[in-house]
Design a protein around this motif. Structure first.
Motif, PDB file in Angstrom:
ATOM      1  N   GLY A  89       0.900  -1.257  -0.068  1.00  0.00           N
ATOM      2  CA  GLY A  89      -0.102  -0.138   0.132  1.00  0.00           C
ATOM      3  C   GLY A  89       0.794   1.225   0.014  1.00  0.00           C
ATOM      4  N   SER A  90       2.149   1.298  -0.416  1.00  0.00           N
ATOM      5  CA  SER A  90       2.752   2.366  -0.551  1.00  0.00           C
ATOM      6  C   SER A  90       2.454   3.364  -1.637  1.00  0.00           C
ATOM      7  CB  SER A  90       4.269   1.939  -0.786  1.00  0.00           C
ATOM      8  OG  SER A  90       4.797   2.791  -1.045  1.00  0.00           O
ATOM      9  N   ALA A  91       2.391   4.883  -1.123  1.00  0.00           N
ATOM     10  CA  ALA A  91       1.561   5.789  -1.895  1.00  0.00           C
ATOM     11  C   ALA A  91       2.866   6.801  -2.067  1.00  0.00           C
ATOM     12  CB  ALA A  91       0.443   6.401  -1.340  1.00  0.00           C
ATOM     13  N   GLY A  92       3.862   6.574  -2.707  1.00  0.00           N
ATOM     14  CA  GLY A  92       4.952   7.575  -2.904  1.00  0.00           C
ATOM     15  C   GLY A  92       6.432   6.927  -2.779  1.00  0.00           C
ATOM     16  N   ALA A  93       7.022   7.377  -1.508  1.00  0.00           N
ATOM     17  CA  ALA A  93       8.176   6.662  -1.344  1.00  0.00           C
ATOM     18  C   ALA A  93       8.105   5.248  -1.208  1.00  0.00           C
ATOM     19  CB  ALA A  93       9.107   7.362  -0.375  1.00  0.00           C
ATOM     20  N   SER A  94       8.988   4.407  -1.647  1.00  0.00           N
ATOM     21  CA  SER A  94       9.188   3.107  -1.555  1.00  0.00           C
ATOM     22  C   SER A  94       8.984   2.433  -0.010  1.00  0.00           C
ATOM     23  CB  SER A  94      10.114   2.217  -2.261  1.00  0.00           C
ATOM     24  OG  SER A  94      10.272   0.966  -1.937  1.00  0.00           O
ATOM     25  N   ASN A  95       8.449   1.540   0.243  1.00  0.00           N
ATOM     26  CA  ASN A  95       8.654   0.889   1.487  1.00  0.00           C
ATOM     27  C   ASN A  95       9.693   0.158   2.030  1.00  0.00           C
ATOM     28  OD1 ASN A  95       5.998   1.857   2.681  1.00  0.00           O
ATOM     29  ND2 ASN A  95       5.069   0.324   2.076  1.00  0.00           N
ATOM     30  N   VAL A  96      10.243  -0.375   0.631  1.00  0.00           N
ATOM     31  CA  VAL A  96      11.427  -1.173   0.763  1.00  0.00           C
ATOM     32  C   VAL A  96      12.631  -0.348   0.549  1.00  0.00           C
ATOM     33  CG1 VAL A  96      12.822  -3.099  -0.251  1.00  0.00           C
ATOM     34  CG2 VAL A  96      10.235  -2.895  -0.522  1.00  0.00           C
ATOM     35  N   ASP A  97      13.303   0.406   1.838  1.00  0.00           N
ATOM     36  CA  ASP A  97      13.996   1.248   1.953  1.00  0.00           C
ATOM     37  C   ASP A  97      15.391   0.682   2.452  1.00  0.00           C
ATOM     38  OD1 ASP A  97      13.386   0.771   4.506  1.00  0.00           O
ATOM     39  OD2 ASP A  97      13.239   2.779   5.152  1.00  0.00           O
TER      40      ASP A  97
END
Length: 230
Positions: A89-97
């Motif tokens: 549900g990421s809306a912008g920057a990736s959750n996989v940081d």
């Protein structure tokens, strides 16, 4: 030789989804988790990376750096991360940081003993084994503190990995060990090396003796929190 608990985690350089890294420089003085998955764009792996991405704050709050690995190139990782972000549900920057190592030549996998020698179907188009689902918990001195290896068919339980980190970090600060099924806040075990007057000095009257070799006390981090709020 297989890596064992207490070994120094081997250093390496690799291309990743976050650019080139040198492992020792990336980890520096932090705890780290190095974990491998067999292949990008596969169902179990996608659920795992989603779970890690959503738990990133839990690991960060414990001072733990994450680094993944699979036998794919960077372009494959970059495309697959988009699927993971959509799933989380990421809306912008990736959750996989956190970086994912592109280990197409299996150099890091071989160094850490991550290749699958059991499942003869877990191979690429050239018949070269993919990685299994390995986990290494590595402390700030780059000492390997835990190893886990799951078969390709079984997704990992990341809350269990967080639980082990809590246990290791607590045991490094206090003379305690943790019992079966322990979770943060539960009673802990007085370390067997603590004897005589040292028991009273470290734990006061908060010691429950079941056997001379099995003595429980409250989680020291819970007691510290309680004293701090008093």
């Amino acid at each position: 030789m297989a890596l064992r608990l207490g070994d120094i985690a081997p250093d390496f350089e690799a291309e990743t989804s976050k650019g080139p890294i040198k492992f020792s420089e990336y980890v520096k003085d932090s705890w780290a988790i190095l974990f491998s998955h067999p292949d990008d764009y596969t169902p179990v792996c996608t659920t795992e990376l989603s779970a890690v991405a959503l738990s990133a704050g839990d690991f960060a709050s414990r001072g733990v750096k994450l680094i993944g690995l699979s036998a794919n190139d960077v372009a494959s990782h970059e495309g697959w991360i988009k699927d993971i972000d959509a799933l989380t549900g990421s809306a912008g920057a990736s959750n996989v940081d956190f970086p994912i190592i592109a280990d197409k030549d299996r150099s890091v996998s071989t160094l850490y003993g991550m290749l699958d020698n059991l499942d003869k179907t877990n191979v690429d188009a050239k018949g070269i084994p993919f990685t299994v689902r390995s986990v290494f918990i590595i402390d700030p001195a780059r000492v390997i503190r835990l190893t886990l290896t799951y078969p390709a068919s079984t997704g990992r339980n990341f809350p269990e990995i967080i639980r082990v980190i809590d246990s290791l970090q607590l045991g490094d600060k206090h003379k305690i060990t943790t019992p079966a099924n322990w979770n943060k806040g539960d009673k802990v075990i007085v370390h067997p090396s603590v004897q005589g007057e040292q028991v009273q000095k470290l734990f006061g009257d908060d010691v429950e003796v079941v056997y001379p070799y099995l003595r429980f006390t409250s989680d020291p981090s819970t007691k510290k929190a309680a004293n701090g709020s008093a």
